[in-house]
Design a protein around this motif. Structure first.
Motif, PDB file in Angstrom:
ATOM      1  N   VAL A 105      27.588  15.460  35.127  1.00 28.98           N
ATOM      2  CA  VAL A 105      26.957  16.828  34.968  1.00 28.98           C
ATOM      3  C   VAL A 105      27.765  17.819  34.149  1.00 28.98           C
ATOM      4  O   VAL A 105      28.811  17.558  33.845  1.00 28.98           O
ATOM      5  CB  VAL A 105      26.589  17.549  36.220  1.00 28.98           C
ATOM      6  CG1 VAL A 105      25.621  16.602  37.151  1.00 28.98           C
ATOM      7  CG2 VAL A 105      28.077  17.961  36.905  1.00 28.98           C
ATOM      8  N   ALA A 106      26.967  18.674  33.419  1.00 34.57           N
ATOM      9  CA  ALA A 106      27.399  19.764  32.935  1.00 34.57           C
ATOM     10  C   ALA A 106      26.845  21.108  33.414  1.00 34.57           C
ATOM     11  O   ALA A 106      25.851  21.068  34.072  1.00 34.57           O
ATOM     12  CB  ALA A 106      26.789  19.975  31.221  1.00 34.57           C
ATOM     13  N   ALA A 107      27.907  22.043  33.699  1.00 38.43           N
ATOM     14  CA  ALA A 107      27.536  23.316  34.084  1.00 38.43           C
ATOM     15  C   ALA A 107      28.405  24.506  33.697  1.00 38.43           C
ATOM     16  O   ALA A 107      29.370  24.320  33.127  1.00 38.43           O
ATOM     17  CB  ALA A 107      27.654  23.173  35.726  1.00 38.43           C
ATOM     18  N   HIS A 108      27.769  25.596  34.167  1.00 39.37           N
ATOM     19  CA  HIS A 108      28.340  26.945  33.926  1.00 39.37           C
ATOM     20  C   HIS A 108      28.647  27.467  35.327  1.00 39.37           C
ATOM     21  O   HIS A 108      28.289  26.838  36.141  1.00 39.37           O
ATOM     22  CB  HIS A 108      27.427  28.011  33.215  1.00 39.37           C
ATOM     23  CG  HIS A 108      27.635  27.793  31.796  1.00 39.37           C
ATOM     24  ND1 HIS A 108      27.084  28.646  30.763  1.00 39.37           N
ATOM     25  CD2 HIS A 108      28.113  26.878  30.809  1.00 39.37           C
ATOM     26  CE1 HIS A 108      26.994  28.378  29.726  1.00 39.37           C
ATOM     27  NE2 HIS A 108      27.716  27.185  29.505  1.00 39.37           N
ATOM     28  N   THR A 109      29.505  28.651  35.115  1.00 41.42           N
ATOM     29  CA  THR A 109      30.084  29.385  36.313  1.00 41.42           C
ATOM     30  C   THR A 109      31.588  28.392  36.692  1.00 41.42           C
ATOM     31  O   THR A 109      32.320  29.188  36.362  1.00 41.42           O
ATOM     32  CB  THR A 109      29.345  29.427  37.651  1.00 41.42           C
ATOM     33  OG1 THR A 109      28.034  30.063  37.081  1.00 41.42           O
ATOM     34  CG2 THR A 109      30.020  30.268  38.730  1.00 41.42           C
ATOM     35  N   TYR A 110      31.293  27.376  36.887  1.00 43.63           N
ATOM     36  CA  TYR A 110      32.575  26.321  37.014  1.00 43.63           C
ATOM     37  C   TYR A 110      32.408  25.371  36.054  1.00 43.63           C
ATOM     38  O   TYR A 110      31.745  24.152  36.099  1.00 43.63           O
ATOM     39  CB  TYR A 110      32.814  25.714  38.080  1.00 43.63           C
ATOM     40  CG  TYR A 110      32.450  26.550  39.598  1.00 43.63           C
ATOM     41  CD1 TYR A 110      33.633  27.282  39.928  1.00 43.63           C
ATOM     42  CD2 TYR A 110      31.308  26.592  40.543  1.00 43.63           C
ATOM     43  CE1 TYR A 110      33.497  28.357  41.094  1.00 43.63           C
ATOM     44  CE2 TYR A 110      31.157  27.688  41.542  1.00 43.63           C
ATOM     45  CZ  TYR A 110      32.185  28.474  41.696  1.00 43.63           C
ATOM     46  OH  TYR A 110      32.142  29.213  42.724  1.00 43.63           O
ATOM     47  N   ASP A 111      32.778  25.763  34.767  1.00 41.09           N
ATOM     48  CA  ASP A 111      32.202  25.037  33.582  1.00 41.09           C
ATOM     49  C   ASP A 111      32.729  23.796  33.567  1.00 41.09           C
ATOM     50  O   ASP A 111      33.789  23.324  34.231  1.00 41.09           O
ATOM     51  CB  ASP A 111      33.036  25.703  32.415  1.00 41.09           C
ATOM     52  CG  ASP A 111      32.510  27.206  31.973  1.00 41.09           C
ATOM     53  OD1 ASP A 111      31.462  27.764  32.637  1.00 41.09           O
ATOM     54  OD2 ASP A 111      33.132  27.679  31.020  1.00 41.09           O
ATOM     55  N   ALA A 112      31.718  23.061  33.326  1.00 40.93           N
ATOM     56  CA  ALA A 112      32.118  21.375  33.338  1.00 40.93           C
ATOM     57  C   ALA A 112      31.165  20.615  32.351  1.00 40.93           C
ATOM     58  O   ALA A 112      30.231  21.111  31.880  1.00 40.93           O
ATOM     59  CB  ALA A 112      31.773  20.868  34.783  1.00 40.93           C
ATOM     60  N   LEU A 113      31.719  19.675  31.779  1.00 40.89           N
ATOM     61  CA  LEU A 113      31.149  18.880  30.933  1.00 40.89           C
ATOM     62  C   LEU A 113      31.419  17.153  31.528  1.00 40.89           C
ATOM     63  O   LEU A 113      32.596  16.819  31.476  1.00 40.89           O
ATOM     64  CB  LEU A 113      31.656  19.060  29.416  1.00 40.89           C
ATOM     65  CG  LEU A 113      30.924  17.985  28.469  1.00 40.89           C
ATOM     66  CD1 LEU A 113      29.390  18.053  28.640  1.00 40.89           C
ATOM     67  CD2 LEU A 113      31.486  18.109  26.989  1.00 40.89           C
ATOM     68  N   ASP A 114      30.448  16.449  31.562  1.00 40.79           N
ATOM     69  CA  ASP A 114      30.456  15.391  32.062  1.00 40.79           C
ATOM     70  C   ASP A 114      31.352  14.926  33.294  1.00 40.79           C
ATOM     71  O   ASP A 114      32.306  13.966  33.584  1.00 40.79           O
ATOM     72  CB  ASP A 114      31.099  14.273  31.034  1.00 40.79           C
ATOM     73  CG  ASP A 114      29.976  14.080  29.944  1.00 40.79           C
ATOM     74  OD1 ASP A 114      28.681  14.189  30.185  1.00 40.79           O
ATOM     75  OD2 ASP A 114      30.346  13.811  28.693  1.00 40.79           O
ATOM     76  N   ARG A 115      31.415  16.156  34.205  1.00 42.52           N
ATOM     77  CA  ARG A 115      32.044  15.983  35.540  1.00 42.52           C
ATOM     78  C   ARG A 115      31.027  14.894  36.413  1.00 42.52           C
ATOM     79  O   ARG A 115      30.052  15.296  36.716  1.00 42.52           O
ATOM     80  CB  ARG A 115      31.906  17.395  36.159  1.00 42.52           C
ATOM     81  CG  ARG A 115      32.777  17.390  37.475  1.00 42.52           C
ATOM     82  CD  ARG A 115      33.040  19.044  38.008  1.00 42.52           C
ATOM     83  NE  ARG A 115      33.348  19.153  39.494  1.00 42.52           N
ATOM     84  CZ  ARG A 115      33.704  19.875  39.951  1.00 42.52           C
ATOM     85  NH1 ARG A 115      33.844  21.033  39.498  1.00 42.52           N
ATOM     86  NH2 ARG A 115      34.062  20.097  41.215  1.00 42.52           N
ATOM     87  N   PRO A 116      31.806  14.358  37.101  1.00 42.28           N
ATOM     88  CA  PRO A 116      31.188  13.371  38.363  1.00 42.28           C
ATOM     89  C   PRO A 116      30.850  14.341  39.650  1.00 42.28           C
ATOM     90  O   PRO A 116      31.488  15.082  39.846  1.00 42.28           O
ATOM     91  CB  PRO A 116      32.315  12.737  38.690  1.00 42.28           C
ATOM     92  CG  PRO A 116      33.315  12.581  37.755  1.00 42.28           C
ATOM     93  CD  PRO A 116      33.363  13.778  36.934  1.00 42.28           C
ATOM     94  N   LEU A 117      29.324  14.186  39.674  1.00 40.25           N
ATOM     95  CA  LEU A 117      28.921  14.754  40.786  1.00 40.25           C
ATOM     96  C   LEU A 117      29.641  14.581  42.046  1.00 40.25           C
ATOM     97  O   LEU A 117      29.475  15.431  42.936  1.00 40.25           O
ATOM     98  CB  LEU A 117      27.379  14.433  40.978  1.00 40.25           C
ATOM     99  CG  LEU A 117      26.562  15.024  41.987  1.00 40.25           C
ATOM    100  CD1 LEU A 117      26.519  16.625  41.653  1.00 40.25           C
ATOM    101  CD2 LEU A 117      25.184  14.479  42.121  1.00 40.25           C
ATOM    102  N   SER A 118      30.080  13.547  42.047  1.00 37.26           N
ATOM    103  CA  SER A 118      30.851  13.205  43.528  1.00 37.26           C
ATOM    104  C   SER A 118      32.071  13.953  43.599  1.00 37.26           C
ATOM    105  O   SER A 118      32.765  14.104  44.684  1.00 37.26           O
ATOM    106  CB  SER A 118      31.492  11.544  43.424  1.00 37.26           C
ATOM    107  OG  SER A 118      32.160  11.367  42.250  1.00 37.26           O
ATOM    108  N   SER A 119      32.678  14.679  42.633  1.00 39.59           N
ATOM    109  CA  SER A 119      33.707  15.434  42.451  1.00 39.59           C
ATOM    110  C   SER A 119      33.609  17.030  43.194  1.00 39.59           C
ATOM    111  O   SER A 119      34.328  17.671  43.448  1.00 39.59           O
ATOM    112  CB  SER A 119      34.478  15.583  41.206  1.00 39.59           C
ATOM    113  OG  SER A 119      33.632  16.261  40.254  1.00 39.59           O
ATOM    114  N   TYR A 120      32.261  17.274  43.193  1.00 41.96           N
ATOM    115  CA  TYR A 120      31.733  18.478  44.004  1.00 41.96           C
ATOM    116  C   TYR A 120      31.953  18.320  45.419  1.00 41.96           C
ATOM    117  O   TYR A 120      31.598  17.461  45.860  1.00 41.96           O
ATOM    118  CB  TYR A 120      30.335  18.840  43.651  1.00 41.96           C
ATOM    119  CG  TYR A 120      30.134  19.454  42.127  1.00 41.96           C
ATOM    120  CD1 TYR A 120      30.477  20.879  41.951  1.00 41.96           C
ATOM    121  CD2 TYR A 120      30.102  18.565  40.908  1.00 41.96           C
ATOM    122  CE1 TYR A 120      30.267  21.267  40.642  1.00 41.96           C
ATOM    123  CE2 TYR A 120      29.717  19.059  39.760  1.00 41.96           C
ATOM    124  CZ  TYR A 120      29.912  20.286  39.472  1.00 41.96           C
ATOM    125  OH  TYR A 120      29.997  20.951  38.350  1.00 41.96           O
TER     126      TYR A 120
END
Length: 160
Positions: free
Chosen positions: A129-144
């Motif tokens: 996933v990619a996201a803002h607030t906790y900026d991420a690019l290609d972060r594994p969903l399993s790491s949340y």
């Protein structure tokens, strides 16, 4: 209304370009509740290319002061996407195995309160996933760390 194609590649390209920075065309809500759903809406718009300018219940952004709650609020975006029968993007909740790039994920607490909206950039089979607030690019969903998750598949877009 006519049916339009949701351009998943354009949504993901936008997510990749702006995940670790901010598009100056949009207000950064980071310090007033978070920017994740604002970013997800920007990505969806990059793929949909159509906003719904219905006051209150639509989905649009003209400025920080002239936008709908669905543009930047987690639950409001969900409600718009799954209930939209008018212009703009629409979708439904799917099982993890049905999620595709360009769709969104919403993370929540056991209470059912959803608080974060990443955008799916790849399914490899790990969901990235990619996201803002906790900026991420290609972060594994399993790491949340989350209690519940919902995957919202963008089915299509309606235009004029």
């Amino acid at each position: 209304m006519r049916e339009l194609v949701y351009d998943r590649a354009a949504a993901v390209a936008y997510a990749r370009k702006w995940a670790m920075t901010r598009n100056p065309a949009y207000y950064d809500f980071e310090n007033i509740g978070g920017d994740c759903t604002n970013f997800a809406s920007q990505c969806i718009y990059a793929g949909a290319k159509v906003m719904n300018f219905t006051p209150v219940m639509g989905w649009y952004y003209r400025s920080a002061a002239d936008r709908t709650a669905s543009w930047s609020g987690v639950e409001y975006l969900y409600e718009f996407l799954v209930n939209n029968k008018s212009v703009g993007p629409y979708g439904h909740v799917v099982a993890r195995r049905e999620a595709r790039q360009g769709d969104i994920v919403q993370l929540g607490r056991r209470s059912g309160d959803f608080y974060h909206t990443p955008v799916i950039t790849a399914v490899t089979p790990e969901i990235l996933v990619a996201a803002h607030t906790y900026d991420a690019l290609d972060r594994p969903l399993s790491s949340y760390d989350y209690d519940v998750v919902r995957f919202i598949h963008i089915d299509g877009v309606r235009g004029w």
